[in-house]
Write a protein that holds these residues in place. Structure first.
Motif, PDB file in Angstrom:
ATOM      1  N   VAL A 118      10.665  14.841 -10.588  1.00 28.05           N
ATOM      2  CA  VAL A 118       9.440  13.792  -9.869  1.00 28.05           C
ATOM      3  C   VAL A 118       9.289  12.840 -10.002  1.00 28.05           C
ATOM      4  N   GLY A 119       9.112  12.431 -11.712  1.00 25.60           N
ATOM      5  CA  GLY A 119       9.100  11.027 -11.767  1.00 25.60           C
ATOM      6  C   GLY A 119       9.649   9.894 -12.497  1.00 25.60           C
ATOM      7  N   LEU A 120      11.048  10.593 -11.944  1.00 20.92           N
ATOM      8  CA  LEU A 120      12.362   9.507 -11.981  1.00 20.92           C
ATOM      9  C   LEU A 120      12.062   9.461 -10.389  1.00 20.92           C
ATOM     10  N   LEU A 121      11.603  10.281  -9.479  1.00 19.75           N
ATOM     11  CA  LEU A 121      11.019  10.134  -7.833  1.00 19.75           C
ATOM     12  C   LEU A 121      10.578   9.185  -7.488  1.00 19.75           C
ATOM     13  N   ARG A 122       9.683   9.170  -8.090  1.00 15.11           N
ATOM     14  CA  ARG A 122       8.437   8.349  -8.759  1.00 15.11           C
ATOM     15  C   ARG A 122       8.914   6.680  -8.496  1.00 15.11           C
ATOM     16  N   VAL A 123      10.011   6.460  -9.688  1.00 11.08           N
ATOM     17  CA  VAL A 123       9.586   5.552  -9.969  1.00 11.08           C
ATOM     18  C   VAL A 123      10.855   4.385  -8.553  1.00 11.08           C
ATOM     19  N   ASP A 124      11.922   5.358  -8.630  1.00  6.92           N
ATOM     20  CA  ASP A 124      12.444   5.202  -7.242  1.00  6.92           C
ATOM     21  C   ASP A 124      12.110   4.391  -5.987  1.00  6.92           C
ATOM     22  N   LEU A 125      11.459   5.578  -5.732  1.00  8.77           N
ATOM     23  CA  LEU A 125      10.438   6.046  -4.752  1.00  8.77           C
ATOM     24  C   LEU A 125       9.129   4.517  -4.302  1.00  8.77           C
ATOM     25  N   ALA A 126       9.055   4.347  -5.089  1.00 11.65           N
ATOM     26  CA  ALA A 126       7.703   3.331  -5.912  1.00 11.65           C
ATOM     27  C   ALA A 126       8.266   1.829  -5.643  1.00 11.65           C
ATOM     28  N   GLY A 127       9.319   2.008  -6.766  1.00 11.26           N
ATOM     29  CA  GLY A 127      10.484   0.355  -6.548  1.00 11.26           C
ATOM     30  C   GLY A 127      10.773   0.694  -5.834  1.00 11.26           C
TER      31      GLY A 127
ATOM     32  N   ALA B 178       1.117  -1.429  -0.153  1.00 11.10           N
ATOM     33  CA  ALA B 178       0.015  -0.051  -0.362  1.00 11.10           C
ATOM     34  C   ALA B 178       0.864   1.635   0.349  1.00 11.10           C
ATOM     35  N   ALA B 179       2.198   0.885   0.907  1.00 14.79           N
ATOM     36  CA  ALA B 179       3.090   2.057   0.462  1.00 14.79           C
ATOM     37  C   ALA B 179       3.156   2.945  -0.661  1.00 14.79           C
ATOM     38  N   ARG B 180       3.850   2.311  -1.617  1.00 12.87           N
ATOM     39  CA  ARG B 180       4.420   1.744  -2.741  1.00 12.87           C
ATOM     40  C   ARG B 180       3.492   2.303  -3.831  1.00 12.87           C
ATOM     41  N   ARG B 181       2.101   2.010  -3.618  1.00 13.77           N
ATOM     42  CA  ARG B 181       0.968   2.110  -4.640  1.00 13.77           C
ATOM     43  C   ARG B 181       0.647   3.553  -4.267  1.00 13.77           C
ATOM     44  N   THR B 182       0.160   4.555  -2.837  1.00 14.64           N
ATOM     45  CA  THR B 182       0.201   5.804  -2.959  1.00 14.64           C
ATOM     46  C   THR B 182       1.046   6.701  -2.914  1.00 14.64           C
ATOM     47  N   VAL B 183       2.725   6.217  -2.564  1.00 12.46           N
ATOM     48  CA  VAL B 183       3.746   7.578  -3.736  1.00 12.46           C
ATOM     49  C   VAL B 183       3.377   6.803  -3.907  1.00 12.46           C
TER      50      VAL B 183
ATOM     51  N   ARG C 102      -7.946  19.739 -10.095  1.00 14.96           N
ATOM     52  CA  ARG C 102      -7.178  18.143  -9.961  1.00 14.96           C
ATOM     53  C   ARG C 102      -6.702  18.475  -8.770  1.00 14.96           C
ATOM     54  N   ILE C 103      -5.415  19.013  -8.881  1.00 17.21           N
ATOM     55  CA  ILE C 103      -4.477  19.079  -7.936  1.00 17.21           C
ATOM     56  C   ILE C 103      -5.130  19.234  -6.390  1.00 17.21           C
ATOM     57  N   ARG C 104      -5.961  20.216  -6.503  1.00 11.11           N
ATOM     58  CA  ARG C 104      -6.747  20.313  -5.220  1.00 11.11           C
ATOM     59  C   ARG C 104      -7.661  19.504  -4.570  1.00 11.11           C
ATOM     60  N   ALA C 105      -8.142  18.919  -5.083  1.00 12.80           N
ATOM     61  CA  ALA C 105      -7.877  17.449  -5.074  1.00 12.80           C
ATOM     62  C   ALA C 105      -8.032  15.921  -4.288  1.00 12.80           C
ATOM     63  N   SER C 106      -5.793  16.266  -4.448  1.00 15.18           N
ATOM     64  CA  SER C 106      -5.131  15.457  -4.143  1.00 15.18           C
ATOM     65  C   SER C 106      -4.754  15.363  -2.932  1.00 15.18           C
ATOM     66  N   GLN C 107      -5.293  15.587  -2.204  1.00  9.58           N
ATOM     67  CA  GLN C 107      -5.025  15.837  -0.348  1.00  9.58           C
ATOM     68  C   GLN C 107      -5.833  14.082   0.102  1.00  9.58           C
ATOM     69  N   ARG C 108      -6.228  13.547  -0.272  1.00 10.54           N
ATOM     70  CA  ARG C 108      -6.894  12.538  -0.381  1.00 10.54           C
ATOM     71  C   ARG C 108      -5.869  11.595  -1.018  1.00 10.54           C
ATOM     72  N   ALA C 109      -4.901  12.156  -2.088  1.00 14.87           N
ATOM     73  CA  ALA C 109      -3.369  11.115  -2.274  1.00 14.87           C
ATOM     74  C   ALA C 109      -2.856  11.113  -1.100  1.00 14.87           C
ATOM     75  N   VAL C 110      -2.663  11.993  -0.694  1.00 14.19           N
ATOM     76  CA  VAL C 110      -1.262  13.073   0.507  1.00 14.19           C
ATOM     77  C   VAL C 110      -2.184  12.219   1.980  1.00 14.19           C
ATOM     78  N   ASP C 111      -3.514  12.360   2.454  1.00 14.19           N
ATOM     79  CA  ASP C 111      -3.878  11.325   3.039  1.00 14.19           C
ATOM     80  C   ASP C 111      -3.487   9.671   3.371  1.00 14.19           C
ATOM     81  N   ALA C 112      -4.179   9.665   2.141  1.00 11.34           N
ATOM     82  CA  ALA C 112      -3.662   7.727   1.993  1.00 11.34           C
ATOM     83  C   ALA C 112      -2.252   7.352   2.294  1.00 11.34           C
ATOM     84  N   PHE C 113      -1.133   8.033   1.511  1.00 14.25           N
ATOM     85  CA  PHE C 113      -0.040   8.074   1.471  1.00 14.25           C
ATOM     86  C   PHE C 113       1.313   8.213   3.167  1.00 14.25           C
ATOM     87  N   ASP C 114       0.181   8.626   3.964  1.00 17.90           N
ATOM     88  CA  ASP C 114       1.010   9.283   4.836  1.00 17.90           C
ATOM     89  C   ASP C 114       0.006   8.013   5.718  1.00 17.90           C
ATOM     90  N   SER C 115      -1.286   7.247   5.653  1.00 15.17           N
ATOM     91  CA  SER C 115      -2.094   6.479   6.465  1.00 15.17           C
ATOM     92  C   SER C 115      -1.402   4.739   6.084  1.00 15.17           C
TER      93      SER C 115
END
Length: 356
Positions: A286-295, A165-170, A202-215
């Motif tokens: 950011v895309g590179l960081l996304r690949v590295d953190l999620a992977g 879940a942590a990888r998916r949400t980040v 779209r970015i205004r609605a992104s807080q749910r993704a932030v909260d999901a990652f933290d949780s």
């Protein structure tokens, strides 16, 4: 169509990730019934599978602490209900007494509303499903303990992968940030405020993704605490936990950035030609960081990419709103560097070291 595809993909991944916990919950419920009936010797131990499902069902999508609270809540409620109904019987006023006492006992545990509600509901079930004085008295409480204990044991001994879940949400969170930066660049290059407005929505609605990652990160840590076999994942979870706060700030700064980008285009500012390409470079980082953190990969390459953007940040944007866009890029660079493990003071210095 793209939204429909995203929705279908999201549901598909959710079902895939939940498949094992669902199977575990179903099998554990059956096992709880069998143990209470054939080992303990109760003829109809319906509270055993109920307690097991409550404990494991909530752990499919939520925190382990909530599972423990539910186990305590249902045990307290059934125990108090069994004891009180034996003494005063059943009826409307007896239900009121049972609920009040169950809530008071649950309050002694100093926990949240989840335990309190479950204690009250369980007490009501005991007071209404069977009359007092039957052979079910207190056997229901024992069944509840069997089911709750089995549920917690399964959660501890056969936990889901704490990184899933942590990888998916980040991945989801950084995808939103990356798309916001690219959308802002596109809006500025095309002088199209409508594009920027869609990105902003779209970015205004992104807080749910932030909260999901933290949780998800916190839930992963809880799993490593109770499951020895999962403790090897603590290093990566620690790295993800380091990133939670900075990525939250990065998304918040991106909201301001996109809003000012829309304003710059709407107001007809002569935005510097370096702003949009730098936004795209930041999105690439950011895309590179996304690949590295999620992977679960090392973050060295992502850190270098962010530092490269920091060195090329323009000093001015070309207008009031465009200047704010540049300032927000610098803030996002700072946040991303903190996200890869740099202390904030060093990150600020690096973000302010532009050669332009």
């Amino acid at each position: 169509m793209s939204r429909i595809r995203d929705l279908v993909e999201t549901r598909r991944r959710r079902l895939r990730d939940a498949a094992l916990p669902v199977v575990q919950c179903a099998l554990a419920a059956g096992a709880a019934f069998a143990i209470a009936r054939h080992v303990v010797g109760h003829e109809l131990p319906f509270f055993a599978p109920i307690a097991c499902v409550l404990v494991l069902g909530i752990s499919v999508t939520n925190r382990l602490r909530r599972s423990v609270e539910l186990a305590l809540g249902v045990s307290v409620g059934v125990g108090v209900g069994d004891g009180i109904v034996l003494v005063i019987g059943s009826g409307w006023w007896q239900i009121a007494v049972v609920v009040a006492l169950a809530l008071l006992v649950a309050l002694l545990f100093d926990v949240g509303a989840l335990l309190l509600n479950q204690a009250a509901v369980s007490a009501v079930l005991v007071a209404t499903l069977q009359p007092p004085g039957t052979s079910a008295a207190f056997s229901r409480w024992i069944d509840t303990l069997v089911g709750a204990a089995l549920g917690l044991a399964v959660a501890a001994l056969l936990p889901s992968n704490p990184l899933t879940a942590a990888r998916r949400t980040v991945d989801t969170l950084l995808a939103e940030l990356e798309e916001a930066l690219r959308g802002a660049a596109e809006s500025i290059e095309a002088a199209d405020p409508a594009t920027g407005a869609r990105v902003l929505e779209r970015i205004r609605a992104s807080q749910r993704a932030v909260d999901a990652f933290d949780s998800a990160v916190d839930a992963g840590y809880e799993i490593t605490v109770i499951a020895p076999g999962r403790r090897r994942h603590r290093g990566e979870l620690s790295r993800l936990r380091t990133a939670t706060g900075p990525l939250d700030l990065a998304v918040r700064n991106a909201r301001v950035l996109v809003r000012r980008a829309v304003s710059a285009v709407t107001d007809g500012e002569e935005v510097s030609t370096t702003v949009a390409p730098t936004l795209r470079s930041l999105a690439d980082a950011v895309g590179l960081l996304r690949v590295d953190l999620a992977g679960g990969h090392p973050l060295g390459a992502a850190e270098v990419a962010v530092l490269d953007v920091a060195a090329r940040l323009p000093r001015r944007g070309g207008g009031f709103s465009a200047d704010v866009v540049v300032a927000q890029m610098r803030s996002i660079v700072t946040d991303l560097l903190c996200g890869v493990g740099m202390d904030r003071e060093s990150a600020r210095s690096a973000a302010s070291a532009s050669r332009r």
